[in-house]
Each structure stands twice: as C-alpha cells, then as structure tokens.
Design a protein around this motif. Structure first.
Motif, PDB file in Angstrom:
ATOM      1  N   GLY A 173      10.924 -27.352  48.071  1.00 58.95           N
ATOM      2  CA  GLY A 173      10.224 -27.110  46.816  1.00 58.95           C
ATOM      3  C   GLY A 173       8.774 -26.734  47.024  1.00 58.95           C
ATOM      4  O   GLY A 173       8.302 -25.709  46.522  1.00 58.95           O
ATOM      5  N   VAL A 174       8.045 -27.538  47.779  1.00 56.55           N
ATOM      6  CA  VAL A 174       6.625 -27.284  48.004  1.00 56.55           C
ATOM      7  C   VAL A 174       6.410 -25.986  48.782  1.00 56.55           C
ATOM      8  O   VAL A 174       5.543 -25.176  48.439  1.00 56.55           O
ATOM      9  CB  VAL A 174       5.982 -28.470  48.742  1.00 56.55           C
ATOM     10  N   ALA A 175       7.199 -25.776  49.823  1.00 59.40           N
ATOM     11  CA  ALA A 175       7.021 -24.591  50.671  1.00 59.40           C
ATOM     12  C   ALA A 175       7.206 -23.306  49.867  1.00 59.40           C
ATOM     13  O   ALA A 175       6.379 -22.380  49.938  1.00 59.40           O
ATOM     14  CB  ALA A 175       7.995 -24.631  51.841  1.00 59.40           C
ATOM     15  N   PHE A 176       8.282 -23.213  49.103  1.00 56.30           N
ATOM     16  CA  PHE A 176       8.554 -21.998  48.337  1.00 56.30           C
ATOM     17  C   PHE A 176       7.553 -21.807  47.204  1.00 56.30           C
ATOM     18  O   PHE A 176       7.078 -20.689  46.966  1.00 56.30           O
ATOM     19  CB  PHE A 176       9.976 -22.031  47.775  1.00 56.30           C
ATOM     20  N   VAL A 177       7.219 -22.890  46.494  1.00 54.83           N
ATOM     21  CA  VAL A 177       6.329 -22.763  45.335  1.00 54.83           C
ATOM     22  C   VAL A 177       4.946 -22.285  45.748  1.00 54.83           C
ATOM     23  O   VAL A 177       4.405 -21.333  45.172  1.00 54.83           O
ATOM     24  CB  VAL A 177       6.241 -24.102  44.578  1.00 54.83           C
ATOM     25  N   PHE A 178       4.358 -22.914  46.757  1.00 56.90           N
ATOM     26  CA  PHE A 178       2.994 -22.535  47.127  1.00 56.90           C
ATOM     27  C   PHE A 178       2.935 -21.173  47.807  1.00 56.90           C
ATOM     28  O   PHE A 178       1.969 -20.437  47.637  1.00 56.90           O
ATOM     29  CB  PHE A 178       2.356 -23.622  47.999  1.00 56.90           C
ATOM     30  N   PHE A 179       3.969 -20.839  48.567  1.00 60.73           N
ATOM     31  CA  PHE A 179       3.980 -19.491  49.136  1.00 60.73           C
ATOM     32  C   PHE A 179       4.075 -18.456  48.014  1.00 60.73           C
ATOM     33  O   PHE A 179       3.389 -17.434  48.037  1.00 60.73           O
ATOM     34  CB  PHE A 179       5.161 -19.322  50.095  1.00 60.73           C
ATOM     35  N   SER A 180       4.924 -18.726  47.034  1.00 61.87           N
ATOM     36  CA  SER A 180       5.084 -17.806  45.909  1.00 61.87           C
ATOM     37  C   SER A 180       3.792 -17.684  45.101  1.00 61.87           C
ATOM     38  O   SER A 180       3.416 -16.586  44.677  1.00 61.87           O
ATOM     39  CB  SER A 180       6.228 -18.279  45.007  1.00 61.87           C
ATOM     40  N   LEU A 181       3.094 -18.806  44.894  1.00 57.28           N
ATOM     41  CA  LEU A 181       1.829 -18.760  44.154  1.00 57.28           C
ATOM     42  C   LEU A 181       0.791 -17.905  44.875  1.00 57.28           C
ATOM     43  O   LEU A 181       0.003 -17.194  44.236  1.00 57.28           O
ATOM     44  CB  LEU A 181       1.291 -20.172  43.956  1.00 57.28           C
ATOM     45  N   ARG A 182       0.768 -17.959  46.201  1.00 57.00           N
ATOM     46  CA  ARG A 182      -0.159 -17.116  46.959  1.00 57.00           C
ATOM     47  C   ARG A 182       0.266 -15.664  46.927  1.00 57.00           C
ATOM     48  O   ARG A 182      -0.544 -14.767  46.706  1.00 57.00           O
ATOM     49  CB  ARG A 182      -0.233 -17.601  48.419  1.00 57.00           C
ATOM     50  N   GLU A 183       1.563 -15.427  47.157  1.00 57.26           N
ATOM     51  CA  GLU A 183       2.059 -14.052  47.265  1.00 57.26           C
ATOM     52  C   GLU A 183       1.924 -13.300  45.948  1.00 57.26           C
ATOM     53  O   GLU A 183       1.629 -12.090  45.942  1.00 57.26           O
ATOM     54  CB  GLU A 183       3.518 -14.070  47.714  1.00 57.26           C
ATOM     55  N   THR A 184       2.129 -13.977  44.834  1.00 59.23           N
ATOM     56  CA  THR A 184       2.040 -13.320  43.518  1.00 59.23           C
ATOM     57  C   THR A 184       0.624 -13.361  42.951  1.00 59.23           C
ATOM     58  O   THR A 184       0.411 -12.990  41.791  1.00 59.23           O
ATOM     59  CB  THR A 184       2.997 -13.997  42.527  1.00 59.23           C
ATOM     60  N   LEU A 185      -0.340 -13.827  43.738  1.00 59.25           N
ATOM     61  CA  LEU A 185      -1.763 -13.876  43.385  1.00 59.25           C
ATOM     62  C   LEU A 185      -2.055 -14.817  42.221  1.00 59.25           C
ATOM     63  O   LEU A 185      -3.111 -14.722  41.593  1.00 59.25           O
ATOM     64  CB  LEU A 185      -2.277 -12.460  43.056  1.00 59.25           C
ATOM     65  N   VAL A 186      -1.147 -15.721  41.939  1.00 63.21           N
ATOM     66  CA  VAL A 186      -1.395 -16.701  40.878  1.00 63.21           C
ATOM     67  C   VAL A 186      -2.547 -17.621  41.274  1.00 63.21           C
ATOM     68  O   VAL A 186      -3.410 -17.943  40.455  1.00 63.21           O
ATOM     69  CB  VAL A 186      -0.121 -17.512  40.583  1.00 63.21           C
ATOM     70  N   LEU A 187      -2.567 -18.058  42.549  1.00 58.81           N
ATOM     71  CA  LEU A 187      -3.662 -18.907  42.996  1.00 58.81           C
ATOM     72  C   LEU A 187      -5.007 -18.184  42.877  1.00 58.81           C
ATOM     73  O   LEU A 187      -6.015 -18.778  42.496  1.00 58.81           O
ATOM     74  CB  LEU A 187      -3.428 -19.342  44.450  1.00 58.81           C
ATOM     75  N   LYS A 188      -5.005 -16.900  43.179  1.00 59.14           N
ATOM     76  CA  LYS A 188      -6.246 -16.121  43.089  1.00 59.14           C
ATOM     77  C   LYS A 188      -6.754 -16.085  41.653  1.00 59.14           C
ATOM     78  O   LYS A 188      -7.966 -16.170  41.396  1.00 59.14           O
ATOM     79  CB  LYS A 188      -5.999 -14.707  43.602  1.00 59.14           C
ATOM     80  N   ARG A 189      -5.833 -15.963  40.700  1.00 56.95           N
ATOM     81  CA  ARG A 189      -6.219 -15.986  39.287  1.00 56.95           C
ATOM     82  C   ARG A 189      -6.742 -17.362  38.878  1.00 56.95           C
ATOM     83  O   ARG A 189      -7.662 -17.474  38.073  1.00 56.95           O
ATOM     84  CB  ARG A 189      -5.022 -15.590  38.416  1.00 56.95           C
ATOM     85  N   MET A 190      -6.137 -18.420  39.453  1.00 56.31           N
ATOM     86  CA  MET A 190      -6.591 -19.774  39.134  1.00 56.31           C
ATOM     87  C   MET A 190      -8.024 -19.998  39.593  1.00 56.31           C
ATOM     88  O   MET A 190      -8.776 -20.757  38.978  1.00 56.31           O
ATOM     89  CB  MET A 190      -5.677 -20.809  39.793  1.00 56.31           C
TER      90      MET A 190
END
Length: 354
Positions: free
Chosen positions: A176-193
């Motif tokens: 769960g953690v591995a996929f979610v955080f990788f996805s948040l980085r890859e889709t630039l969601v973290l960058k928007r945050m």
C-alpha cells in the motif's frame, strides 16, 4: 521469425517481473519445501520425565531419534511448557507392570494445549517400538500409554490466525505505502501539495495515520471473526484483544517504513512488486506464518527468530494463547523496535519527494 524470437527473449530477460515469478519465486519454494521434505529440522518438541529408565534400549532409541527434539529443563519449567503447548509430551520410559507381554511402557503425559502434534509423536514412537522389536521377539518390546492433563484446549485457529494477521499487515503496509507514494510522486500530486501551506511531515503523517486506521480495523475484524466463528483463544479476554492491537500497530509501523523505502528506491511501478516480494516472501515461509518454523533446518533458526514477521507472529501467539502480557514478550517487541529504528533511519537518508 528469428528476429521476433530474439526480441521476445531479450524482453523477457529485461523484465523484472518475469525473472521474479519464473525463477526466483519457484527457487524459494523449492528450497523451503525441499528442506521440509529432506529433514534436518528440529523435529517435534518433547521431554523426558526425570524418573525415566535411561539405561534401556527404548529410551536410547527415542533420545537419538532425529524426528524428536528433546527439551531439557527442571520439572516445573517442563510442565509450564507443556501447558502452553510449547512441547508435545513428557515421556516416561519405565518397566512394564501387570499382566503384559511387553517389557517396557512408554507413558506420554500431554495437555489439551499440546494435542496438535501428539498423533505425529505417537506414530514416531510406534515406529521406534517396531524397529526395536523387529527380529527379536514376537511380542512388542514396549507399549504406549497416555495421560492428558486438563487445560486450555488448543485449536488450529490459535496457530493460524496470528499468522494470517501478520500476513495481512505486512502485505497491506508494504504494498500500500510503496504504490501510493510512488504514484503521488509520478503523477506530480506531491509537487502540487508543495504549493499549499501543508508541511511535508504532515503529508507523510496523514497518509500513515490513514493507513494505520485502516489496517487496525482489518485486525479487529480478523480477531473478532476468528473469535466468534472459530473460537480463537483470547487468554485474558478484552485485555488480550487490546494487547494484540498494540502489537498490530507496532508491526504496521515497521512494515510501513519498508514500504516507504521501496517507494523511494523504485525507478518505476513495475519493480515495486519485485522489491516488496523480496522483503515479504522469505518471511511468509520462514516466520511461522503457514507452518511451525521449528520444522525448518536448525541452522536457520538463529536467523529466522530475528525477522520482523517472526517476532510479530511469536508475540501474538504468546499473548493470545499462552496468556502472556506485553512485558512477557519484551524480546519480540525489542526486535520489532530495532527493525523500526533501522528502517526509518535508512528512510530519512533515501526518501524522495520528487
């Protein structure tokens, strides 16, 4: 056709998933189950009664059997292990009395907590008797008598449910953690945050707390399901239930740390299952999740006992069935805390936000 064949072979060998599921995973299974089939494990735990006749042939044959692991301790300690199901039986070999054609009596003292492996131990002893009798006399050299001391009944659910809890927690936390955080980085969601006033620390904590809440809810459901439908043992009732949740929380914390590490080192989503399974699958088969770890080769025991899933499984079984409290499983909790410190110390150095 030849060009397509070469390209296909090249693509397969460049695919981490193909290598893992076609090569590594089968090798792991072959090694584990091959070790079980080939012997070399500790065998079934038993002990000799202090009053046993240790000079006769039957005693010596039982003592030298590679299928039995002879525990040694004082009488009080052996009875405590017997009542907790840690040993299968206490064996008393003595001269047969009364009207019997056998020379010796093998008296097995067991409890309702140690019934799981008793049929196997009984079969091993019958085999030893047959070997000692062969070619000697027409009557068997010994016979088996049994005594069962009343106590807490041991059911297979008492072994399997803690293992399934650990299985669920490690799989959900790591994947769960591995996929979610990788996805948040890859889709630039973290960058928007980052454009918002939310601090990075609270982003991680928010995701972590949400996942902890979900997985503790899963633990509650599994424990209640096992208790209501299969009579899973909670030695001290609600107190034991709460202690299992504390252990679940500690296990989640450890496993999530390695999920964060995997999400940071993975170059793409395709390798996440590989890294996750490299961490999880050996523990599935070595940590007493599906079968007792004591059946594995004795050389592995020193390593197996320090795996985080082993510590979690052992602690849960001791708390739920044996009735220990959290202070009684201090060794297992210490192992989990050490893994937690190691995991998050590494995570601080390698965690990636972009």
């Amino acid at each position: 056709m030849w060009a397509i064949s070469k390209a296909t072979v090249r693509a397969i060998f460049k695919s981490p998933q193909a290598i893992f599921f076609s090569l590594f995973f089968p090798i792991v299974l072959i090694m584990v189950f091959g070790a079980l089939a080939g012997g070399g494990g500790k065998g079934y735990d038993v002990a000799f009664d202090a009053k046993s006749d240790s000079l006769n042939e039957v005693y010596l044959r039982i003592k030298s059997s590679p299928l039995l692991d002879i525990n040694q301790a004082n009488e009080q300690e052996l009875m405590d292990r017997l009542k907790k199901g840690r040993i299968t039986a206490i064996i008393d070999v003595k001269q047969a009395k009364g009207n019997t054609a056998s020379q010796y009596e093998i008296h097995l003292k067991s409890t309702s907590a140690s019934q799981r492996d008793l049929p196997a131990v009984r079969n091993i002893l019958n085999g030893i008797i047959n070997e000692a009798t062969a070619g000697a006399v027409s009557n068997k050299v010994a016979f088996i008598s049994e005594e069962v001391i009343p106590g807490r009944p041991y059911r297979m659910i008492d072994f399997y449910l803690p293992g399934m809890l650990g299985f669920s927690l490690i799989g959900s936390a790591v994947f769960g953690v591995a996929f979610v955080f990788f996805s948040l980085r890859e889709t630039l969601v973290l960058k928007r945050m980052f454009a918002t006033p939310v601090r990075k620390t609270f982003i991680v904590l928010g995701e972590s707390l949400g996942r902890v809440a979900f997985q503790l809810t899963t633990s509650i459901v599994l424990i209640l399901f096992g208790t209501l439908f299969y009579h899973f043992t909670l030695a001290h009732g609600f107190v034991t239930f709460l202690e299992l949740l504390v252990l679940s929380f500690l296990g989640i914390a450890v496993f999530m740390g390695f999920g964060f590490i995997i999400s940071s080192v993975a170059k793409n989503q395709h390798v996440i299952p590989i890294y996750a399974n490299l961490f999880m699958f050996p523990q599935y088969f070595l940590s007493g999740t599906f079968f007792p770890k004591g059946l594995l080769p004795s050389g592995l025991q020193a390593i197996i006992n320090y795996l985080p899933l082993t510590a979690l499984n052992d602690a849960m079984r001791k708390v739920s069935f044996e009735g220990m409290h959290l202070l009684g499983v201090g060794k297992e909790i210490t192992i989990l805390i050490v893994w937690c410190l190691v995991g998050y110390s590494l995570l601080i150095r390698i965690f990636k936000w972009e």
